[in-house]
Design a protein around this motif. Sequence first.
Motif, PDB file in Angstrom:
ATOM      1  N   LEU A   1       0.759  -1.189  -0.107  1.00 13.66           N
ATOM      2  CA  LEU A   1       0.251  -0.019   0.076  1.00 13.66           C
ATOM      3  C   LEU A   1       0.936   1.284  -0.075  1.00 13.66           C
ATOM      4  N   TRP A   2       0.454   2.147  -0.687  1.00 14.49           N
ATOM      5  CA  TRP A   2       1.116   3.516  -0.872  1.00 14.49           C
ATOM      6  C   TRP A   2       0.401   4.826  -0.555  1.00 14.49           C
ATOM      7  N   ILE A   3       0.806   5.483   0.590  1.00 13.96           N
ATOM      8  CA  ILE A   3      -0.190   6.637   0.993  1.00 13.96           C
ATOM      9  C   ILE A   3       0.611   7.809   0.481  1.00 13.96           C
ATOM     10  N   VAL A   4      -0.114   8.527  -0.530  1.00 15.79           N
ATOM     11  CA  VAL A   4       0.560   9.472  -1.272  1.00 15.79           C
ATOM     12  C   VAL A   4       0.353  10.898  -0.457  1.00 15.79           C
ATOM     13  N   MET A   5       1.286  11.443  -0.061  1.00 13.31           N
ATOM     14  CA  MET A   5       1.329  12.802   0.806  1.00 13.31           C
ATOM     15  C   MET A   5       2.043  14.071  -0.005  1.00 13.31           C
ATOM     16  N   GLU A   6       1.863  15.167   0.700  1.00 14.21           N
ATOM     17  CA  GLU A   6       2.569  16.256   0.268  1.00 14.21           C
ATOM     18  C   GLU A   6       4.023  16.113   0.532  1.00 14.21           C
ATOM     19  N   PHE A   7       4.931  16.466  -0.280  1.00 12.67           N
ATOM     20  CA  PHE A   7       6.197  16.281   0.158  1.00 12.67           C
ATOM     21  C   PHE A   7       6.967  17.440   0.621  1.00 12.67           C
ATOM     22  N   LEU A   8       7.471  17.665   1.767  1.00 16.14           N
ATOM     23  CA  LEU A   8       8.052  18.731   2.368  1.00 16.14           C
ATOM     24  C   LEU A   8       9.566  18.736   2.743  1.00 16.14           C
ATOM     25  N   GLU A   9      10.351  19.789   2.296  1.00 11.72           N
ATOM     26  CA  GLU A   9      11.829  19.850   2.377  1.00 11.72           C
ATOM     27  C   GLU A   9      11.981  20.249   3.811  1.00 11.72           C
ATOM     28  N   ALA A  10      12.018  19.161   4.863  1.00  6.20           N
ATOM     29  CA  ALA A  10      12.186  19.657   5.977  1.00  6.20           C
ATOM     30  C   ALA A  10      12.954  18.859   6.916  1.00  6.20           C
ATOM     31  N   LEU A  11      13.422  19.373   7.927  1.00  7.13           N
ATOM     32  CA  LEU A  11      14.147  18.569   8.934  1.00  7.13           C
ATOM     33  C   LEU A  11      12.968  17.953  10.104  1.00  7.13           C
ATOM     34  N   THR A  12      13.246  16.941  10.751  1.00  5.63           N
ATOM     35  CA  THR A  12      12.255  16.506  11.735  1.00  5.63           C
ATOM     36  C   THR A  12      12.754  17.202  13.163  1.00  5.63           C
ATOM     37  N   LEU A  13      12.139  17.552  14.209  1.00  7.89           N
ATOM     38  CA  LEU A  13      12.457  18.219  15.400  1.00  7.89           C
ATOM     39  C   LEU A  13      13.455  17.105  15.787  1.00  7.89           C
ATOM     40  N   HIS A  14      13.414  15.756  15.810  1.00  9.28           N
ATOM     41  CA  HIS A  14      14.489  15.115  16.321  1.00  9.28           C
ATOM     42  C   HIS A  14      15.891  15.312  15.444  1.00  9.28           C
ATOM     43  N   ASP A  15      15.810  15.423  14.361  1.00  8.87           N
ATOM     44  CA  ASP A  15      17.055  15.732  13.320  1.00  8.87           C
ATOM     45  C   ASP A  15      17.707  17.153  14.011  1.00  8.87           C
ATOM     46  N   THR A  16      16.830  18.065  14.112  1.00  9.69           N
ATOM     47  CA  THR A  16      17.029  19.414  14.688  1.00  9.69           C
ATOM     48  C   THR A  16      17.964  19.426  16.073  1.00  9.69           C
ATOM     49  N   LEU A  17      17.425  18.573  16.814  1.00  9.58           N
ATOM     50  CA  LEU A  17      18.037  18.516  18.241  1.00  9.58           C
ATOM     51  C   LEU A  17      19.301  17.653  18.196  1.00  9.58           C
ATOM     52  N   VAL A  18      19.449  16.693  17.142  1.00 12.36           N
ATOM     53  CA  VAL A  18      20.615  16.098  17.251  1.00 12.36           C
ATOM     54  C   VAL A  18      21.667  17.172  16.636  1.00 12.36           C
ATOM     55  N   GLN A  19      21.362  17.921  15.620  1.00 18.08           N
ATOM     56  CA  GLN A  19      22.463  18.904  15.162  1.00 18.08           C
ATOM     57  C   GLN A  19      22.555  19.889  15.665  1.00 18.08           C
ATOM     58  N   ALA A  20      21.869  20.636  16.437  1.00 16.78           N
ATOM     59  CA  ALA A  20      21.639  21.939  17.062  1.00 16.78           C
ATOM     60  C   ALA A  20      21.517  21.832  18.709  1.00 16.78           C
ATOM     61  N   GLY A  21      21.375  20.724  19.303  1.00 15.04           N
ATOM     62  CA  GLY A  21      21.337  20.383  20.723  1.00 15.04           C
ATOM     63  C   GLY A  21      19.763  21.195  21.105  1.00 15.04           C
ATOM     64  N   PRO A  22      19.598  21.367  22.351  1.00 15.92           N
ATOM     65  CA  PRO A  22      18.400  22.018  23.071  1.00 15.92           C
ATOM     66  C   PRO A  22      18.175  23.110  22.549  1.00 15.92           C
ATOM     67  N   LEU A  23      16.810  23.629  22.459  1.00 17.91           N
ATOM     68  CA  LEU A  23      16.439  24.833  21.879  1.00 17.91           C
ATOM     69  C   LEU A  23      15.875  25.795  23.081  1.00 17.91           C
ATOM     70  N   PRO A  24      16.028  27.229  22.897  1.00 18.65           N
ATOM     71  CA  PRO A  24      15.656  28.208  23.658  1.00 18.65           C
ATOM     72  C   PRO A  24      14.317  28.018  23.985  1.00 18.65           C
ATOM     73  N   ALA A  25      13.882  28.451  25.147  1.00 16.56           N
ATOM     74  CA  ALA A  25      12.654  28.165  25.674  1.00 16.56           C
ATOM     75  C   ALA A  25      11.587  29.068  24.820  1.00 16.56           C
ATOM     76  N   ASP A  26      11.901  30.397  24.401  1.00 16.43           N
ATOM     77  CA  ASP A  26      10.809  31.026  23.632  1.00 16.43           C
ATOM     78  C   ASP A  26      10.741  30.461  22.405  1.00 16.43           C
ATOM     79  N   LEU A  27      11.775  29.789  21.701  1.00 14.99           N
ATOM     80  CA  LEU A  27      11.669  28.913  20.243  1.00 14.99           C
ATOM     81  C   LEU A  27      10.416  27.763  20.534  1.00 14.99           C
TER      82      LEU A  27
END
Length: 264
Positions: free
Chosen positions: A83-109
């Motif tokens: 089965l193939w679910i067809v969805m919009e394609f997003l050029e994006a990082l996941t929050l998980h990948d962002t945390l791996v790359q940048a570390g914890p984020l500021p509280a306001d962000l």
Amino acid sequence: MSTIVASRYKLVSPVGRGATGVVWRAYDLLLEREVALKEIALPPGPEAAERRRRVVREARMAARLSHRGIVTVHNLAEEAERLWIVMEFLEALTLHDTLVQAGPLPADLVAAMGRRLLEALRHAHDGGVIHRDIKPANIMLTGDRVVLADFGFAAPEGTASTSMRGTPAFIAPEALHGRGGTREADMWSFGATLYMAVEGRTPFRTVTSMAALVEALREPARAPRRAGPLEPILRGLLRKDPRARLSAERTSAMLADVRCFSAA
């Protein structure tokens, strides 16, 4: 030779793996646009019918939700025992990948991100859909959008289950007993996700087995060190009694106050 799915979608490259299948970057030859295809293999034997039923339910629930904070589902195709679910394609990082790359984020962000994510979650809840797997890996960050993805474990509100659904580090205590099909359980997972975003660690110690998870959830959440004005929100969302947990409405108002406080 390129693989064409359903005589229409040209597979380009795999871009990730969700809870229930591989996600491909693809090209819609009919409408001439990029799309994402989630590939889900059907097991042999009698299990195929149950797997197919769950995938169709996932696609239908996600497709009936129309919100810029939720991945749009375009189509569902079946071919070659998949089965193939067809969805919009997003050029994006996941929050998980962002945390791996940048570390914890500021509280306001994190507060700003949390408000947008909560808008999407409330839209799903108002449509009678419980996500049941909110975690950093299922949150896409792109431009000014915060997008909730992967409804592979989603279910109608109030659904009971004899098995645990979700990811151990982000699952509500009541979900261990088959009571995870509620808004309150999603709000716990939302709180655990915000905790991870601002603290860079999960609210409870890392677990590798169900017994360890049960034991960990008997303990209080680890005290935040970086949360600042987010701390009362995190504590309110991670209350073990779902009846005492912060509601979506109250959480949204408190997150708005964090942004105002940070901008002052």
